[in-house]
Scaffold this active site. Sequence first.
Site, mmCIF file in Angstrom:
data_model
loop_
_atom_site.group_PDB
_atom_site.id
_atom_site.type_symbol
_atom_site.label_atom_id
_atom_site.label_comp_id
_atom_site.label_asym_id
_atom_site.label_seq_id
_atom_site.Cartn_x
_atom_site.Cartn_y
_atom_site.Cartn_z
ATOM 1 N N ALA A 110 1.135 -0.924 -0.477
ATOM 2 C CA ALA A 110 -0.243 -0.111 0.011
ATOM 3 C C ALA A 110 0.709 1.262 0.478
ATOM 4 O O ALA A 110 1.620 1.429 0.903
ATOM 5 C CB ALA A 110 -0.982 -0.123 1.252
ATOM 6 N N VAL A 169 4.218 -1.504 2.889
ATOM 7 C CA VAL A 169 3.470 0.225 3.521
ATOM 8 C C VAL A 169 4.440 1.035 3.003
ATOM 9 O O VAL A 169 5.493 0.914 3.699
ATOM 10 C CB VAL A 169 2.453 0.426 4.811
ATOM 11 C CG1 VAL A 169 2.653 1.973 4.523
ATOM 12 C CG2 VAL A 169 1.708 -0.459 4.946
ATOM 13 N N LYS A 170 4.153 1.550 1.933
ATOM 14 C CA LYS A 170 5.705 2.521 1.319
ATOM 15 C C LYS A 170 4.554 3.950 2.202
ATOM 16 O O LYS A 170 3.712 4.565 1.806
ATOM 17 C CB LYS A 170 5.265 2.476 -0.269
ATOM 18 C CG LYS A 170 5.553 4.099 -0.790
ATOM 19 C CD LYS A 170 6.097 3.907 -2.092
ATOM 20 C CE LYS A 170 6.596 5.047 -2.817
ATOM 21 N NZ LYS A 170 6.896 5.258 -4.439
ATOM 22 N N SER A 171 5.032 4.493 2.713
ATOM 23 C CA SER A 171 4.978 5.944 3.697
ATOM 24 C C SER A 171 6.295 7.048 3.167
ATOM 25 O O SER A 171 7.357 6.993 2.398
ATOM 26 C CB SER A 171 4.583 5.925 4.449
ATOM 27 O OG SER A 171 3.975 6.846 5.067
#
Length: 294
Positions: free
Chosen positions: A172, A202-204
């Site tokens: 995500a 998760v990429k943030s």
Amino acid sequence: MADLDDVREGKDFGLDQPVEVKAFPVRGSVSLDWGMQDRLARIFQPKSGHTVMLAFDHGYFQGPATGLERLDLTIRPLVPYTDVLMCTRGGLRQTMPADSRKPVVLRCSGGMSVLTELSRELVAVDIEDAIRLNASAITTNVYVGAEYEHQSLANLVKLIDTGNRYGIPTMAVTGVGKDMARDARYFGLATRICAELGAHIVKSYYIDNGFEKVVAGCPVPIVIAGGKKLPERDALEMAWRAIDQGAAGVDMGRNIFQSDCPVAMISAVRAVVHDGESVDKAYEIYKAGKAKAA
């Protein structure tokens, strides 16, 4: 071929040795099926437990951005230096060599452009095509707090469910609208929602205040986005701080392919992510690589 000639009964069952059960090293993935773990193990390197992803999927909504005018000229030379290719199916099929042996995180969302509302995406790749491309993971953006938050979360759920059916992890990506606050409270909320819905990565974004809390509150690996182009030393410092505070890797694009010397820059990023080098040392690696290429 199977036959009945010379069948011998087993004798050495190692009765004095307990069966070894190895814990899977990727955070939050110990209970996943073998195929899912196999794909995650391609993404995260066994020595460091981290990953360097090269993101060049920007064309799906930006068009031919600076550094991505010709993927065969700008990205293909970087393939040997990255752990993972993050790209669209068109960019992969049309320009990337299939014999590179690099795992692919496949962009599976689309349907908007820089001229429209970015949060109004749809699932733009069928799971069967992701399988045909041998994707190691599939990905979509999530826009928590945006106009089309619900639609973006529905897209994520669809990818997770179809990916789970075939043993393909989902990453995500926490998209951020222009009016959204980039702080620990927002990213803590967005990353946790993604993980709770079943995302495996998760990429943030890295933030100066509270990033370690964002990582601690997310039960799956976080890789940081590179974001806008920064001076090379600043980008290396961002990567170092993120890894130091618990990130499992970086997914960089513009800070690599828009660099004055992309090969030297990705080599320096690798030194930070995988070798634990300091910012000063990594910047020296970049400068030496740039001088060599001149």
